[in-house]
Design a protein around this motif. Structure first.
Motif, PDB file in Angstrom:
ATOM      1  N   ARG A 116      -2.168  -1.420  -7.523  1.00 37.94           N
ATOM      2  CA  ARG A 116      -2.153  -1.000  -6.115  1.00 37.94           C
ATOM      3  C   ARG A 116      -3.159  -1.826  -5.330  1.00 37.94           C
ATOM      4  N   GLN A 117      -2.801  -2.178  -4.112  1.00 37.90           N
ATOM      5  CA  GLN A 117      -3.722  -2.808  -3.165  1.00 37.90           C
ATOM      6  C   GLN A 117      -3.988  -1.793  -2.063  1.00 37.90           C
ATOM      7  N   TYR A 118      -5.271  -1.647  -1.679  1.00 37.17           N
ATOM      8  CA  TYR A 118      -5.586  -0.662  -0.642  1.00 37.17           C
ATOM      9  C   TYR A 118      -6.835  -1.065   0.138  1.00 37.17           C
ATOM     10  N   VAL A 119      -6.874  -0.569   1.367  1.00 31.08           N
ATOM     11  CA  VAL A 119      -8.035  -0.751   2.227  1.00 31.08           C
ATOM     12  C   VAL A 119      -8.892   0.501   2.090  1.00 31.08           C
ATOM     13  N   PRO A 120     -10.140   0.350   1.636  1.00 28.87           N
ATOM     14  CA  PRO A 120     -11.007   1.529   1.525  1.00 28.87           C
ATOM     15  C   PRO A 120     -11.629   1.851   2.881  1.00 28.87           C
ATOM     16  N   LEU A 121     -11.380   3.050   3.356  1.00 25.58           N
ATOM     17  CA  LEU A 121     -11.980   3.501   4.602  1.00 25.58           C
ATOM     18  C   LEU A 121     -12.953   4.633   4.293  1.00 25.58           C
TER      19      LEU A 121
ATOM     20  N   THR B 125      -3.035   2.554   1.473  1.00 30.51           N
ATOM     21  CA  THR B 125      -2.344   1.739   0.483  1.00 30.51           C
ATOM     22  C   THR B 125      -1.513   0.670   1.179  1.00 30.51           C
ATOM     23  N   LEU B 126      -1.746  -0.576   0.778  1.00 29.75           N
ATOM     24  CA  LEU B 126      -1.002  -1.704   1.331  1.00 29.75           C
ATOM     25  C   LEU B 126       0.251  -2.008   0.528  1.00 29.75           C
TER      26      LEU B 126
ATOM     27  N   TYR C  85      -9.675  -5.936   1.223  1.00 23.32           N
ATOM     28  CA  TYR C  85      -9.108  -4.788   0.525  1.00 23.32           C
ATOM     29  C   TYR C  85      -9.391  -4.863  -0.972  1.00 23.32           C
ATOM     30  N   CYS C  86      -9.048  -3.781  -1.649  1.00 23.30           N
ATOM     31  CA  CYS C  86      -9.278  -3.641  -3.092  1.00 23.30           C
ATOM     32  C   CYS C  86      -7.960  -3.780  -3.847  1.00 23.30           C
ATOM     33  N   VAL C  87      -8.088  -4.107  -5.116  1.00 19.44           N
ATOM     34  CA  VAL C  87      -6.947  -4.169  -6.018  1.00 19.44           C
ATOM     35  C   VAL C  87      -7.328  -3.353  -7.245  1.00 19.44           C
ATOM     36  N   GLU C  88      -6.460  -2.389  -7.627  1.00 21.09           N
ATOM     37  CA  GLU C  88      -6.766  -1.549  -8.792  1.00 21.09           C
ATOM     38  C   GLU C  88      -5.513  -1.261  -9.604  1.00 21.09           C
TER      39      GLU C  88
ATOM     40  N   ILE D 165       3.323   7.052  -9.790  1.00 17.70           N
ATOM     41  CA  ILE D 165       2.292   6.884  -8.776  1.00 17.70           C
ATOM     42  C   ILE D 165       1.985   8.226  -8.120  1.00 17.70           C
ATOM     43  N   PRO D 166       0.709   8.577  -8.015  1.00 15.79           N
ATOM     44  CA  PRO D 166       0.350   9.832  -7.346  1.00 15.79           C
ATOM     45  C   PRO D 166       0.920   9.888  -5.923  1.00 15.79           C
ATOM     46  N   LEU D 167       1.387  11.062  -5.539  1.00 13.93           N
ATOM     47  CA  LEU D 167       2.023  11.223  -4.229  1.00 13.93           C
ATOM     48  C   LEU D 167       1.092  10.858  -3.076  1.00 13.93           C
TER      49      LEU D 167
END
Length: 188
Positions: free
Chosen positions: A56-61, A67-68, A91-94, A164-166
């Motif tokens: 998952r790629q996401y922007v941490p706010l 989630t991107l 952004y982060c990648v996890e 993937i979690p909802l």
């Protein structure tokens, strides 16, 4: 490594000489569930091919993450804008489950570009794949309702719902988890 070789043979007809150089630069790494591969502010140094898993790629706010995108087995993953500019990522990648990646660092990719006939095709295919995912999501956010985005996501990637979690799916389609719950009730 067989899966990535089949991928390149399918798309490029890679020669044995080019494959030998390319494969010598790949590093296989295994990651556990919920492992941060790249934090915001770090520079991406890898273009990775997913042998197994979900990323998952996401922007941490401050109060939530946005989630991107998601990447699955048989596709490339990278904070690609950071990778090609060698500048810090926004952004982060996890990983979202146990994941196996075949990774190529920036310097090795440059060497592959210089020393192989197929290098530029490989780079182009990876960048096109990553660009098309990004573009498709942006257009969907502008053009479709949340319910339509959920339907499309479900139709195109039913494995999302299963693994993937909802809350991440809700973030990806641009709604709250409560709104996603209402959408799911309407369509069931």
């Amino acid at each position: 490594m067989d899966e990535i070789k089949r991928y390149f043979e399918t798309y490029f007809g890679i020669s044995q000489t080019d494959w030998d150089l390319f494969s010598s630069k790949l590093i296989r790494e295994e990651f556990s569930n919920k492992k941060i591969l790249l934090h915001a502010g770090q520079t991406e140094n890898h273009l990775s091919f997913i042998e197994k898993g979900i990323v998952r790629q996401y922007v941490p706010l401050e109060h939530k993450d946005i989630t991107l995108g998601f990447a699955f087995q048989g596709s490339f993953i990278s904070a690609y804008d950071s990778f090609i500019t060698q500048s810090p990522s926004e952004y982060c990648v996890e990983t979202l489950q146990e994941t196996i990646l075949w990774r190529l660092d920036f310097g090795s990719l440059q060497e592959i570009y210089e020393k192989t006939e197929i290098g530029h095709f490989i780079g182009r295919k990876a960048s096109e794949e990553l660009f098309l995912k990004k573009s498709k999501r942006e257009i969907s956010l502008l053009k479709h309702s949340a319910e339509e985005r959920y339907y499309r996501l479900f139709d195109e990637r039913p494995e999302l719902i299963q693994f993937i979690p909802l809350k991440y799916i809700a973030s990806y389609i641009g709604v709250t988890p409560q709104a996603l719950s209402r959408i799911r009730k309407r369509i069931s």
